[in-house]
Design a protein around this motif. Structure first.
Motif, PDB file in Angstrom:
ATOM      1  N   VAL A  75       0.853  -1.193   0.000  1.00 13.29           N
ATOM      2  CA  VAL A  75       0.000   0.000   0.000  1.00 13.29           C
ATOM      3  C   VAL A  75       0.887   1.240   0.000  1.00 13.29           C
ATOM      4  O   VAL A  75       2.078   1.173   0.271  1.00 13.29           O
ATOM      5  CB  VAL A  75      -0.949   0.027   1.227  1.00 13.29           C
ATOM      6  CG1 VAL A  75      -1.915  -1.138   1.189  1.00 13.29           C
ATOM      7  CG2 VAL A  75      -0.169   0.014   2.521  1.00 13.29           C
ATOM      8  N   LYS A  76       0.282   2.363  -0.303  1.00 19.89           N
ATOM      9  CA  LYS A  76       0.981   3.643  -0.226  1.00 19.89           C
ATOM     10  C   LYS A  76       0.979   4.110   1.224  1.00 19.89           C
ATOM     11  O   LYS A  76       0.012   3.917   1.963  1.00 19.89           O
ATOM     12  CB  LYS A  76       0.306   4.701  -1.098  1.00 19.89           C
ATOM     13  CG  LYS A  76       0.390   4.416  -2.575  1.00 19.89           C
ATOM     14  CD  LYS A  76       1.781   4.681  -3.062  1.00 19.89           C
ATOM     15  CE  LYS A  76       1.838   4.489  -4.565  1.00 19.89           C
ATOM     16  NZ  LYS A  76       3.173   4.524  -5.069  1.00 19.89           N
ATOM     17  N   PHE A  77       2.044   4.724   1.630  1.00 17.92           N
ATOM     18  CA  PHE A  77       2.162   5.211   3.006  1.00 17.92           C
ATOM     19  C   PHE A  77       1.075   6.233   3.316  1.00 17.92           C
ATOM     20  O   PHE A  77       0.554   6.275   4.426  1.00 17.92           O
ATOM     21  CB  PHE A  77       3.542   5.811   3.230  1.00 17.92           C
ATOM     22  CG  PHE A  77       3.736   6.358   4.612  1.00 17.92           C
ATOM     23  CD1 PHE A  77       3.896   5.511   5.684  1.00 17.92           C
ATOM     24  CD2 PHE A  77       3.741   7.727   4.833  1.00 17.92           C
ATOM     25  CE1 PHE A  77       4.065   5.996   6.960  1.00 17.92           C
ATOM     26  CE2 PHE A  77       3.916   8.222   6.109  1.00 17.92           C
ATOM     27  CZ  PHE A  77       4.076   7.362   7.175  1.00 17.92           C
ATOM     28  N   SER A  78       0.708   7.034   2.347  1.00 23.75           N
ATOM     29  CA  SER A  78      -0.294   8.077   2.574  1.00 23.75           C
ATOM     30  C   SER A  78      -1.675   7.493   2.870  1.00 23.75           C
ATOM     31  O   SER A  78      -2.532   8.192   3.411  1.00 23.75           O
ATOM     32  CB  SER A  78      -0.364   9.016   1.373  1.00 23.75           C
ATOM     33  OG  SER A  78      -0.655   8.282   0.203  1.00 23.75           O
ATOM     34  N   ASP A  79      -1.918   6.219   2.540  1.00 22.29           N
ATOM     35  CA  ASP A  79      -3.220   5.590   2.779  1.00 22.29           C
ATOM     36  C   ASP A  79      -3.388   5.084   4.205  1.00 22.29           C
ATOM     37  O   ASP A  79      -4.484   4.685   4.590  1.00 22.29           O
ATOM     38  CB  ASP A  79      -3.423   4.412   1.822  1.00 22.29           C
ATOM     39  CG  ASP A  79      -3.463   4.854   0.374  1.00 22.29           C
ATOM     40  OD1 ASP A  79      -3.702   6.058   0.127  1.00 22.29           O
ATOM     41  OD2 ASP A  79      -3.240   3.997  -0.507  1.00 22.29           O
ATOM     42  N   LEU A  80      -2.330   5.089   5.012  1.00 16.38           N
ATOM     43  CA  LEU A  80      -2.388   4.537   6.361  1.00 16.38           C
ATOM     44  C   LEU A  80      -2.907   5.559   7.365  1.00 16.38           C
ATOM     45  O   LEU A  80      -2.734   6.762   7.208  1.00 16.38           O
ATOM     46  CB  LEU A  80      -1.008   4.067   6.801  1.00 16.38           C
ATOM     47  CG  LEU A  80      -0.406   2.922   6.011  1.00 16.38           C
ATOM     48  CD1 LEU A  80       0.975   2.613   6.523  1.00 16.38           C
ATOM     49  CD2 LEU A  80      -1.280   1.699   6.094  1.00 16.38           C
TER      50      LEU A  80
END
Length: 165
Positions: A75-80
């Motif tokens: 996943v993208k870090f910004s989605d966490l």
């Protein structure tokens, strides 16, 4: 405090230090020559995390590492929501566009390339807490896929399965 006065009078340590410095200079010089000539493949791999560097195409992965990669989401870090500030493997801070892997058992997150490198060394547990990558409920599925990917069943046929029953 400093070194004892007699240390500077010794000839051998000075000669050894100069020799080691000379070897370091030669190594840096050869590294520069190889990079300048475009022969980076002949150099030692860097062990630091560089998200801009593409992963080498000629690397070989174990079958179990490839199967674990398929099971662990990227996943993208910004989605966490509420993530840690840095990767525990490389100690670099996460950035919004970084690809990361979140472990299913312990929920720790790492850069994708850091965890993939960890798995390339045939590690199957979290680098922080040593919890297995594969949860107990997925272990049977993982073992079946590993058995099928190994090709042993194709070589021996069904006789191996019948003899084990």
């Amino acid at each position: 405090m400093g070194f004892p006065v007699g240390y500077t009078d010794l000839f051998l340590p000075k000669l050894l230090l100069q020799f080691l410095s000379f070897l370091g200079f030669i190594r840096k010089f050869m590294s520069f020559i190889f990079r300048f000539a475009g022969l980076n493949d002949f150099l030692e791999p860097e062990f630091s995390h560089d998200p801009t560097r593409p992963e080498s195409v000629t690397t070989f992965h174990s079958v179990s590492a490839d199967l674990i990669r398929e099971l662990l989401p990227v996943v993208k870090f910004s989605d966490l929501v509420d993530p840690p500030e840095s990767c525990a493997v490389c100690l670099y801070e996460f950035e919004a566009g970084d690809e990361i892997r979140r472990l299913t058992n312990c929920r720790h997150i790492f850069h994708k390339c850091c965890l993939d490198r960890w798995m390339d060394h045939d590690q199957k547990t979290c680098p922080l807490c040593r919890t297995p990558f594969i949860s107990d409920d997925l272990q049977d599925t993982f073992n079946e896929r590993l058995w099928a990917a190994s090709g042993i069943a194709d070589y021996y046929g069904d006789s191996l399965l019948v003899s084990s029953l």
